[in-house]
Design a protein around this motif. Sequence first.
Motif, PDB file in Angstrom:
ATOM      1  N   SER A  51      -3.896   4.630   2.782  1.00 59.76           N
ATOM      2  CA  SER A  51      -4.266   4.574   1.363  1.00 59.76           C
ATOM      3  C   SER A  51      -3.919   5.864   0.641  1.00 59.76           C
ATOM      4  O   SER A  51      -3.465   5.841  -0.515  1.00 59.76           O
ATOM      5  CB  SER A  51      -5.762   4.298   1.214  1.00 59.76           C
ATOM      6  N   VAL A  56      -3.214   4.644  -3.445  1.00 66.65           N
ATOM      7  CA  VAL A  56      -3.785   3.432  -4.029  1.00 66.65           C
ATOM      8  C   VAL A  56      -4.695   3.800  -5.197  1.00 66.65           C
ATOM      9  O   VAL A  56      -5.206   4.921  -5.287  1.00 66.65           O
ATOM     10  CB  VAL A  56      -4.544   2.592  -2.973  1.00 66.65           C
ATOM     11  N   LYS A  58      -7.941   3.817  -7.834  1.00 68.09           N
ATOM     12  CA  LYS A  58      -9.367   4.073  -7.590  1.00 68.09           C
ATOM     13  C   LYS A  58     -10.124   2.789  -7.261  1.00 68.09           C
ATOM     14  O   LYS A  58     -10.978   2.781  -6.377  1.00 68.09           O
ATOM     15  CB  LYS A  58     -10.011   4.758  -8.803  1.00 68.09           C
ATOM     16  N   THR A  59      -9.858   1.721  -7.979  1.00 74.74           N
ATOM     17  CA  THR A  59     -10.567   0.465  -7.698  1.00 74.74           C
ATOM     18  C   THR A  59     -10.205  -0.074  -6.310  1.00 74.74           C
ATOM     19  O   THR A  59     -11.051  -0.660  -5.632  1.00 74.74           O
ATOM     20  CB  THR A  59     -10.280  -0.606  -8.770  1.00 74.74           C
ATOM     21  N   GLU A  60      -8.972   0.151  -5.898  1.00 76.64           N
ATOM     22  CA  GLU A  60      -8.571  -0.268  -4.553  1.00 76.64           C
ATOM     23  C   GLU A  60      -9.281   0.582  -3.494  1.00 76.64           C
ATOM     24  O   GLU A  60      -9.717   0.060  -2.465  1.00 76.64           O
ATOM     25  CB  GLU A  60      -7.050  -0.186  -4.406  1.00 76.64           C
ATOM     26  N   TRP A  61      -9.414   1.869  -3.762  1.00 78.04           N
ATOM     27  CA  TRP A  61     -10.191   2.734  -2.873  1.00 78.04           C
ATOM     28  C   TRP A  61     -11.618   2.216  -2.739  1.00 78.04           C
ATOM     29  O   TRP A  61     -12.178   2.185  -1.638  1.00 78.04           O
ATOM     30  CB  TRP A  61     -10.241   4.173  -3.399  1.00 78.04           C
ATOM     31  N   TRP A  63     -12.752  -0.832  -3.077  1.00 81.55           N
ATOM     32  CA  TRP A  63     -12.755  -2.020  -2.225  1.00 81.55           C
ATOM     33  C   TRP A  63     -12.578  -1.656  -0.762  1.00 81.55           C
ATOM     34  O   TRP A  63     -13.298  -2.172   0.110  1.00 81.55           O
ATOM     35  CB  TRP A  63     -11.663  -2.996  -2.658  1.00 81.55           C
ATOM     36  N   LEU A  64     -11.640  -0.783  -0.478  1.00 83.75           N
ATOM     37  CA  LEU A  64     -11.373  -0.413   0.913  1.00 83.75           C
ATOM     38  C   LEU A  64     -12.560   0.297   1.558  1.00 83.75           C
ATOM     39  O   LEU A  64     -12.963  -0.034   2.680  1.00 83.75           O
ATOM     40  CB  LEU A  64     -10.111   0.452   0.998  1.00 83.75           C
ATOM     41  N   VAL A 118      -9.068  -8.178   2.224  1.00 88.71           N
ATOM     42  CA  VAL A 118      -9.005  -7.148   1.185  1.00 88.71           C
ATOM     43  C   VAL A 118      -7.820  -6.224   1.441  1.00 88.71           C
ATOM     44  O   VAL A 118      -7.070  -5.879   0.523  1.00 88.71           O
ATOM     45  CB  VAL A 118     -10.332  -6.355   1.103  1.00 88.71           C
ATOM     46  N   ILE A 122      -4.527  -5.667  -1.025  1.00 91.64           N
ATOM     47  CA  ILE A 122      -4.200  -4.337  -1.551  1.00 91.64           C
ATOM     48  C   ILE A 122      -2.852  -3.838  -1.038  1.00 91.64           C
ATOM     49  O   ILE A 122      -2.023  -3.349  -1.814  1.00 91.64           O
ATOM     50  CB  ILE A 122      -5.322  -3.329  -1.222  1.00 91.64           C
ATOM     51  N   PHE A 123      -2.584  -3.953   0.261  1.00 91.60           N
ATOM     52  CA  PHE A 123      -1.419  -3.307   0.849  1.00 91.60           C
ATOM     53  C   PHE A 123      -0.118  -4.098   0.742  1.00 91.60           C
ATOM     54  O   PHE A 123       0.962  -3.498   0.675  1.00 91.60           O
ATOM     55  CB  PHE A 123      -1.675  -2.939   2.310  1.00 91.60           C
ATOM     56  N   TYR A 126       2.157  -3.044  -2.122  1.00 95.45           N
ATOM     57  CA  TYR A 126       2.746  -1.724  -1.893  1.00 95.45           C
ATOM     58  C   TYR A 126       3.899  -1.817  -0.904  1.00 95.45           C
ATOM     59  O   TYR A 126       4.954  -1.208  -1.100  1.00 95.45           O
ATOM     60  CB  TYR A 126       1.684  -0.742  -1.374  1.00 95.45           C
TER      61      TYR A 126
END
Length: 132
Positions: A51, A56, A58-61, A63-64, A118, A122-123, A126
């Motif tokens: 990440s 990634v 902030k919102t993805e952080w 979630w992770l 999740v 997210i990934f 990318y």
Amino acid sequence: MGLNAKKPQTSKNHSFWQSLRHAAQGLSFTFQHEGNFKRHLAIATIVIVLSAILQVAKTEWLWLVSVIFIVLIAELWNTVVEYLVDLLVAKQYDTMAKHIKDVSAAIVLVASLLAVIVGLIIFVPYVLQILA
């Protein structure tokens, strides 16, 4: 004290620091004795490093980090259930004890599936962007 004599139960924690120390001891014990907890931490470390590399959002952080903690909490609860069941049945086979432990393990599985979903959401974009 005889061979079978047990130490008396400890009293209630008297301070925040005492409670924190007991919680840290619980984490340490789990890390030392539970291979799955170590594996979850290793995967979490890989996810965090990846990440950071991919930067990634902030919102993805959020979630992770949330699903990482959900999986770790589920694993801690599973460990508690396993030890309690073993204590109650004195490590003798019992069908209901097996079902309880299986359902507890299923909680970890469902939490892990959530984390994988999740992570894919997210990934994958990318990775596709890098491959394009």
